[in-house]
Each structure stands twice: as structure tokens, then as C-alpha cells.
Design a protein around this motif. Structure first.
Motif, PDB file in Angstrom:
ATOM      1  N   PRO A  85       0.905  -1.261   0.030  1.00 11.69           N
ATOM      2  CA  PRO A  85       0.024   0.083  -0.013  1.00 11.69           C
ATOM      3  C   PRO A  85       0.938   1.315  -0.052  1.00 11.69           C
ATOM      4  O   PRO A  85       0.452   2.393  -0.579  1.00 11.69           O
ATOM      5  N   ALA A  86       2.208   1.250   0.505  1.00 10.17           N
ATOM      6  CA  ALA A  86       2.955   2.480   0.771  1.00 10.17           C
ATOM      7  C   ALA A  86       3.358   3.048  -0.595  1.00 10.17           C
ATOM      8  O   ALA A  86       3.611   3.958  -0.972  1.00 10.17           O
ATOM      9  N   VAL A  87       3.725   1.855  -1.457  1.00  7.80           N
ATOM     10  CA  VAL A  87       4.187   2.087  -2.977  1.00  7.80           C
ATOM     11  C   VAL A  87       2.964   2.455  -3.755  1.00  7.80           C
ATOM     12  O   VAL A  87       3.118   3.596  -4.440  1.00  7.80           O
ATOM     13  N   LEU A  88       1.612   2.039  -3.453  1.00 11.21           N
ATOM     14  CA  LEU A  88       0.642   2.281  -4.675  1.00 11.21           C
ATOM     15  C   LEU A  88       0.411   3.935  -4.088  1.00 11.21           C
ATOM     16  O   LEU A  88       0.123   4.708  -4.854  1.00 11.21           O
ATOM     17  N   LYS A  89       0.578   3.881  -2.551  1.00  4.46           N
ATOM     18  CA  LYS A  89       0.114   5.513  -2.355  1.00  4.46           C
ATOM     19  C   LYS A  89       1.171   6.714  -2.748  1.00  4.46           C
ATOM     20  O   LYS A  89       0.919   7.856  -3.257  1.00  4.46           O
ATOM     21  N   ALA A 108       8.018 -11.570 -20.206  1.00  3.38           N
ATOM     22  CA  ALA A 108       7.028 -12.011 -21.162  1.00  3.38           C
ATOM     23  C   ALA A 108       5.694 -11.225 -21.075  1.00  3.38           C
ATOM     24  O   ALA A 108       5.261 -10.784 -19.985  1.00  3.38           O
ATOM     25  N   SER A 109       5.029 -10.783 -22.043  1.00  8.13           N
ATOM     26  CA  SER A 109       3.989  -9.741 -21.751  1.00  8.13           C
ATOM     27  C   SER A 109       2.788 -10.179 -21.128  1.00  8.13           C
ATOM     28  O   SER A 109       2.385  -9.318 -20.125  1.00  8.13           O
ATOM     29  N   ASP A 110       2.302 -11.464 -21.229  1.00 11.52           N
ATOM     30  CA  ASP A 110       1.064 -11.842 -20.615  1.00 11.52           C
ATOM     31  C   ASP A 110       1.487 -11.833 -19.094  1.00 11.52           C
ATOM     32  O   ASP A 110       0.521 -11.342 -18.308  1.00 11.52           O
ATOM     33  N   ILE A 111       2.546 -12.463 -18.650  1.00  3.97           N
ATOM     34  CA  ILE A 111       2.571 -12.440 -17.008  1.00  3.97           C
ATOM     35  C   ILE A 111       3.074 -11.114 -16.656  1.00  3.97           C
ATOM     36  O   ILE A 111       2.560 -10.777 -15.428  1.00  3.97           O
ATOM     37  N   GLN A 112       3.740 -10.367 -17.211  1.00  7.54           N
ATOM     38  CA  GLN A 112       4.015  -8.915 -16.815  1.00  7.54           C
ATOM     39  C   GLN A 112       2.474  -8.079 -16.510  1.00  7.54           C
ATOM     40  O   GLN A 112       2.374  -7.307 -15.663  1.00  7.54           O
ATOM     41  N   ARG A 113       1.793  -8.160 -17.548  1.00 12.07           N
ATOM     42  CA  ARG A 113       0.506  -7.340 -17.751  1.00 12.07           C
ATOM     43  C   ARG A 113      -0.454  -8.012 -16.733  1.00 12.07           C
ATOM     44  O   ARG A 113      -1.098  -7.402 -16.135  1.00 12.07           O
ATOM     45  N   ALA A 114      -0.441  -9.374 -16.539  1.00 12.00           N
ATOM     46  CA  ALA A 114      -1.376  -9.781 -15.282  1.00 12.00           C
ATOM     47  C   ALA A 114      -0.749  -9.503 -14.135  1.00 12.00           C
ATOM     48  O   ALA A 114      -1.770  -9.233 -13.223  1.00 12.00           O
ATOM     49  N   LYS A 115       0.475  -9.214 -13.832  1.00  9.88           N
ATOM     50  CA  LYS A 115       1.015  -8.787 -12.538  1.00  9.88           C
ATOM     51  C   LYS A 115       0.504  -7.218 -12.368  1.00  9.88           C
ATOM     52  O   LYS A 115      -0.069  -6.726 -11.254  1.00  9.88           O
ATOM     53  N   LEU A 116       0.617  -6.392 -13.476  1.00 11.47           N
ATOM     54  CA  LEU A 116       0.040  -4.857 -13.407  1.00 11.47           C
ATOM     55  C   LEU A 116      -1.350  -4.986 -13.061  1.00 11.47           C
ATOM     56  O   LEU A 116      -1.592  -4.009 -12.301  1.00 11.47           O
ATOM     57  N   THR A 117      -2.100  -5.836 -13.589  1.00 10.74           N
ATOM     58  CA  THR A 117      -3.771  -5.762 -13.330  1.00 10.74           C
ATOM     59  C   THR A 117      -3.750  -6.345 -12.075  1.00 10.74           C
ATOM     60  O   THR A 117      -4.813  -5.492 -11.335  1.00 10.74           O
ATOM     61  N   ALA A 118      -3.239  -7.264 -11.587  1.00  8.84           N
ATOM     62  CA  ALA A 118      -3.515  -7.745 -10.212  1.00  8.84           C
ATOM     63  C   ALA A 118      -3.284  -7.036  -9.161  1.00  8.84           C
ATOM     64  O   ALA A 118      -3.649  -6.905  -8.111  1.00  8.84           O
ATOM     65  N   THR A 119      -2.145  -6.183  -9.293  1.00 12.71           N
ATOM     66  CA  THR A 119      -1.445  -5.372  -8.149  1.00 12.71           C
ATOM     67  C   THR A 119      -2.443  -4.081  -8.105  1.00 12.71           C
ATOM     68  O   THR A 119      -2.241  -3.124  -7.214  1.00 12.71           O
ATOM     69  N   GLY A 120      -3.119  -3.689  -9.226  1.00 10.61           N
ATOM     70  CA  GLY A 120      -3.677  -2.190  -9.386  1.00 10.61           C
ATOM     71  C   GLY A 120      -2.915  -1.136  -9.920  1.00 10.61           C
ATOM     72  O   GLY A 120      -3.190  -0.039 -10.074  1.00 10.61           O
ATOM     73  N   LEU A 121      -1.437  -1.646 -10.217  1.00  8.46           N
ATOM     74  CA  LEU A 121      -0.627  -0.617 -10.516  1.00  8.46           C
ATOM     75  C   LEU A 121      -0.910  -0.167 -12.118  1.00  8.46           C
ATOM     76  O   LEU A 121      -0.710   0.917 -12.435  1.00  8.46           O
ATOM     77  N   ILE A 122      -1.608  -1.045 -12.539  1.00 10.72           N
ATOM     78  CA  ILE A 122      -1.981  -0.446 -14.117  1.00 10.72           C
ATOM     79  C   ILE A 122      -2.912   0.820 -13.906  1.00 10.72           C
ATOM     80  O   ILE A 122      -2.927   1.459 -15.027  1.00 10.72           O
ATOM     81  N   ASP A 123      -3.516   0.914 -13.117  1.00 15.50           N
ATOM     82  CA  ASP A 123      -4.576   2.172 -12.797  1.00 15.50           C
ATOM     83  C   ASP A 123      -3.723   3.489 -12.579  1.00 15.50           C
ATOM     84  O   ASP A 123      -4.270   4.664 -12.495  1.00 15.50           O
ATOM     85  N   LEU A 124      -2.449   3.377 -12.016  1.00 14.84           N
ATOM     86  CA  LEU A 124      -1.840   4.405 -11.433  1.00 14.84           C
ATOM     87  C   LEU A 124      -0.617   4.933 -12.600  1.00 14.84           C
ATOM     88  O   LEU A 124       0.065   5.693 -12.222  1.00 14.84           O
ATOM     89  N   VAL A 125      -0.624   4.115 -13.721  1.00 14.36           N
ATOM     90  CA  VAL A 125       0.443   4.455 -14.459  1.00 14.36           C
ATOM     91  C   VAL A 125      -0.111   5.173 -15.890  1.00 14.36           C
ATOM     92  O   VAL A 125      -1.075   4.628 -16.249  1.00 14.36           O
ATOM     93  N   ASP A 126       0.823   5.766 -16.681  1.00 10.60           N
ATOM     94  CA  ASP A 126       0.485   6.389 -18.001  1.00 10.60           C
ATOM     95  C   ASP A 126       0.772   5.613 -19.144  1.00 10.60           C
ATOM     96  O   ASP A 126       0.195   5.687 -20.193  1.00 10.60           O
ATOM     97  N   GLY A 127       1.833   4.525 -18.907  1.00  7.77           N
ATOM     98  CA  GLY A 127       2.255   3.742 -20.057  1.00  7.77           C
ATOM     99  C   GLY A 127       3.070   2.672 -19.729  1.00  7.77           C
ATOM    100  O   GLY A 127       3.658   2.602 -18.652  1.00  7.77           O
ATOM    101  N   VAL A 128       2.973   1.535 -20.582  1.00  8.68           N
ATOM    102  CA  VAL A 128       3.892   0.482 -20.069  1.00  8.68           C
ATOM    103  C   VAL A 128       4.646  -0.208 -21.166  1.00  8.68           C
ATOM    104  O   VAL A 128       4.007  -0.057 -22.303  1.00  8.68           O
ATOM    105  N   ALA A 129       6.089  -0.365 -21.026  1.00  7.89           N
ATOM    106  CA  ALA A 129       6.523  -1.143 -22.158  1.00  7.89           C
ATOM    107  C   ALA A 129       6.986  -2.376 -21.487  1.00  7.89           C
ATOM    108  O   ALA A 129       8.051  -2.363 -20.562  1.00  7.89           O
TER     109      ALA A 129
END
Ligand SMILES: [Mg+2]
Length: 215
Positions: A85-89, A108-129
Motif C-alpha cells: 500500500p505504501a508504494v501504491l500511495k 513475457a507480456s502476458d505475465i507482466q501485464r497480469a501482475k500489473l492488473t492484479a496489483t492495481g498498478l495498471i491504474d496508476l501509470v500512464d504507459g507500459v513497455a
């Protein structure tokens, strides 16, 4: 808006414990013996890919397909991964302070994107490579360029790279013209340009960035 690019594994999330949990659960569910578990722990220590499960299948003459085993590993990883939570905050505070935030990660794209979605990080970033998108890995500057353009900005405007890998994150960030913050996790290798800052935890790195904008 200043740009901050973050590494994912062992920077924003703790990959070390997650991959061990995923391997243990996979082996328990599939009733694989300790030799399979040990093989996976060794082979997946730095990164995991579909091809590893093809090799596993051949090495131990397993019945399940590589794709099936890989998908199960991806699902188990997504279920095990968390972002503190401290990182998300901290990331939310950066955004509130008008930072543009991107993630640049080898994997690998599928596992990295699954992690970004599961952690909620995807909603806090503007772009992913993700390196798997292009088969281009850090420290290759082109992956940094992709991350910046997916964030809607240009590397030419500068920014920061934050990560734990000396060559990929700090060397790569430097080559991309970015200032760097290293999460110290191992001895610094000879011959690499040192990071602008060295911290123990990503929240310390976020505080450095927040101080930049408040100055
Ligand atoms: Mg890393």
C-alpha cells in the motif's frame, strides 16, 4: 510534466517471494516431485517464459502441454503478487504532483501485464513497455523510447528511471538520457556509471522525486 519510469520486478513488486509461491503451488496441484520444483526454482530465478515450460516438459517427460503449464503459472503468479500500500500511495502522490509515470520491464507480456492488473498498478501509470512486446530488452534504449511514447512524452525532455538492476535499469536509464535511482540489492558492478541516487526501498525513491517537484 516530469517523467518517472519504474522497473516492475523487485522494484515495485517483490518477484522473489511470488515466483517461489507460484512454483510451490503449481507443483502441489500437479503432484510434481521435489526435483521438478527445484528445477523450476533454479530455471525461473531471474525470469520465466513459455519456453521454460516446454523445456520442463521435455526434461521430465510431462503429460500437460507447455502452454497449459505456463498459463497456470501466470494465473498463480497473478494471484500471489501484491504491491505494498505504501508504494501504491506513493505513486498516487506522484501523479497528484503532476508526474507522468511509466513502467519499463523485461519479461513475457502476458505475465507482466497480469501482475500489473492484479496489483492495481495498471491504474496508476500512464504507459507500459514490456520487453516481450517487441523482443527488445533493457538496457536497449528503444524499450525506454517505447515507454516514454506510450506515456505521451519524449525521452528528449528527460526524466528518471528507478530500478534494481544495475545494467538494465541504471545503465539503460543513463543511456536513455535519464537520471537514475538504484534500489541497492547487490554489489555495484565495475565499469558502470553510478546512479544519481541509491536507496533501499522504492518509497525512498518516490520521496526523492516528490522533493524534486516541491523544490
Ligand atoms: Mg527488477
Amino acid at each position: 510534466m516530469p517523467l518517472a519510469l519504474f522497473d516492475l520486478d523487485n522494484t515495485l513488486v517483490d518477484r522473489q517471494s511470488v515466483y517461489g509461491d507460484a512454483v510451490a503451488t503449481l507443483c502441489r496441484r500437479r503432484t510434481f516431485g521435489p526435483e521438478v520444483e527445484q528445477w523450476l526454482l533454479t530455471e525461473l530465478a531471474d525470469r520465466a517464459n513459455l519456453i521454460d515450460f516446454a523445456r520442463l516438459r521435455t526434461a521430465f517427460d510431462l503429460e500437460a502441454s507447455a502452454a497449459e503449464l505456463w498459463q497456470e503459472y501466470v494465473t498463480l503468479t497473478a494471484a500471489a503478487v501484491t504491491c505494498r500500500p505504501a508504494v501504491l500511495k506513493g505513486l498516487a502522490r506522484l501523479r497528484a504532483a503532476s508526474w507522468t509515470i511509466g513502467i519499463v520491464t523485461n519479461g513475457a507480456s502476458d505475465i507482466q501485464r497480469a501482475k500489473l492488473t492484479a496489483t492495481g498498478l495498471i491504474d496508476l501509470v500512464d504507459g507500459v513497455a514490456v520487453s516481450g512486446d517487441l523482443e527488445i530488452r533493457k538496457p536497449d534504449r528503444r524499450l525506454y523510447e517505447l515507454a516514454a511514447s506510450r506515456c505521451g512524452v519524449s525521452l528528449a525532455d528527460g526524466g528518471w528511471m528507478i530500478g534494481d538492476n544495475p545494467a538494465g535499469d541504471i545503465g539503460g536509464g543513463h543511456q536513455a538520457g535519464l537520471r537514475t535511482i538504484w534500489l541497492a540489492s547487490r554489489p555495484w558492478p565495475d565499469g558502470l556509471t553510478t546512479a544519481s541516487h541509491v536507496v533501499d526501498d522504492v518509497t525512498d525513491a518516490i520521496n526523492i522525486l516528490l522533493n524534486e517537484t516541491s523544490e
